[in-house]
Design a protein around this motif. Sequence first.
Motif, PDB file in Angstrom:
ATOM      1  N   ASP A  66      -9.877  -3.144  -4.959  1.00  0.00           N
ATOM      2  CA  ASP A  66     -11.103  -3.384  -4.197  1.00  0.00           C
ATOM      3  C   ASP A  66     -10.916  -2.913  -2.762  1.00  0.00           C
ATOM      4  O   ASP A  66      -9.980  -3.341  -2.077  1.00  0.00           O
ATOM      5  CB  ASP A  66     -11.445  -4.879  -4.220  1.00  0.00           C
ATOM      6  N   ASP A  67     -11.793  -2.021  -2.317  1.00  0.00           N
ATOM      7  CA  ASP A  67     -11.728  -1.503  -0.941  1.00  0.00           C
ATOM      8  C   ASP A  67     -10.337  -0.969  -0.597  1.00  0.00           C
ATOM      9  O   ASP A  67      -9.740  -1.313   0.429  1.00  0.00           O
ATOM     10  CB  ASP A  67     -12.121  -2.597   0.063  1.00  0.00           C
ATOM     11  N   SER A  68      -9.817  -0.156  -1.480  1.00  0.00           N
ATOM     12  CA  SER A  68      -8.515   0.499  -1.288  1.00  0.00           C
ATOM     13  C   SER A  68      -7.337  -0.466  -1.330  1.00  0.00           C
ATOM     14  O   SER A  68      -6.192  -0.065  -1.100  1.00  0.00           O
ATOM     15  CB  SER A  68      -8.487   1.265   0.050  1.00  0.00           C
ATOM     16  N   ALA A  69      -7.597  -1.750  -1.596  1.00  0.00           N
ATOM     17  CA  ALA A  69      -6.519  -2.733  -1.720  1.00  0.00           C
ATOM     18  C   ALA A  69      -6.294  -3.024  -3.200  1.00  0.00           C
ATOM     19  O   ALA A  69      -7.208  -2.910  -4.017  1.00  0.00           O
ATOM     20  CB  ALA A  69      -6.878  -4.009  -0.979  1.00  0.00           C
ATOM     21  N   LYS A  70      -5.074  -3.380  -3.528  1.00  0.00           N
ATOM     22  CA  LYS A  70      -4.741  -3.690  -4.918  1.00  0.00           C
ATOM     23  C   LYS A  70      -4.066  -5.054  -4.959  1.00  0.00           C
ATOM     24  O   LYS A  70      -3.071  -5.286  -4.278  1.00  0.00           O
ATOM     25  CB  LYS A  70      -3.827  -2.616  -5.497  1.00  0.00           C
ATOM     26  N   ASP A  90     -22.498  -8.530  -9.377  1.00  0.00           N
ATOM     27  CA  ASP A  90     -21.599  -7.832  -8.456  1.00  0.00           C
ATOM     28  C   ASP A  90     -20.159  -8.325  -8.583  1.00  0.00           C
ATOM     29  O   ASP A  90     -19.221  -7.637  -8.166  1.00  0.00           O
ATOM     30  CB  ASP A  90     -22.063  -8.028  -7.003  1.00  0.00           C
ATOM     31  N   SER A 150       0.807  -1.221   0.000  1.00  0.00           N
ATOM     32  CA  SER A 150       0.000   0.000   0.000  1.00  0.00           C
ATOM     33  C   SER A 150       0.842   1.273   0.000  1.00  0.00           C
ATOM     34  O   SER A 150       0.372   2.341  -0.394  1.00  0.00           O
ATOM     35  CB  SER A 150      -0.929   0.003   1.219  1.00  0.00           C
TER      36      SER A 150
END
Length: 234
Positions: A121-125, A177, A91
């Motif tokens: 996704d949700d600030s994660a890569k 989704d 991150s």
Amino acid sequence: MIFKGRAKRQKNLLYVNRDSFTFLQRGLFQKNAPKPIVLTLGEDVMKDMEIVSGEKFVQALSYWLDNSKIAPCDLVIVLSSDVYFEYAVQSLTQGKEEDDQIKMFLDAIPFEQSVSRVIVDDSAKRVVVLSRDCYDLLLEFLEKRYMRVLALLPASLVGIKALEDIKIDQIIKNLDDYKKFNFLSDFERRFVPESFISRNAPKNTRNLKIMIVLFSTLILILGVVLYLNYFRNA
């Protein structure tokens, strides 16, 4: 009375593990539910997440489907985390440093041909890599067996850690989704055309049997009437 000639296609799930395939039907793990149908593959067929022998791979799948009487259906394929590579991008990195980190990971992948995606996704890569050869062959085989694949989903991206975590109805309901996790679009084969499916869908033989019974009954009644009339006029 209206008789329908085609049965509605079922939506089921195929779970791919390092050395096995598991066919799961809806209602899994519920009381009186159909049991999972498992195909175990030897190292002469699959090894290190790649197909060793394409011929043996197809033969094993064909025998499994035929012997298990698995009918053509719509399939969601879920890949166990054992059959693909995944890397969480640090991150704190960004820009060129992040690109270099991803490139270093991709360069270390042993697949001869691969498909990769960077998932945010949700600030994660995360970077996920699949074997192209393996799933190209699997999708081609399923297509020839009139199976329509709806999605190809890495398990970790949809919150599945083990076979017991799978809830087929929930996965099918949430397919829209899961679009960004669906690797199917990375392969040439996506969907079998609906017209092709309708021509090859399993027939509803129950209605045919009812019609045969009714026809036989009418013939019997007609025979009795003719028999009685014959003796009455004799």
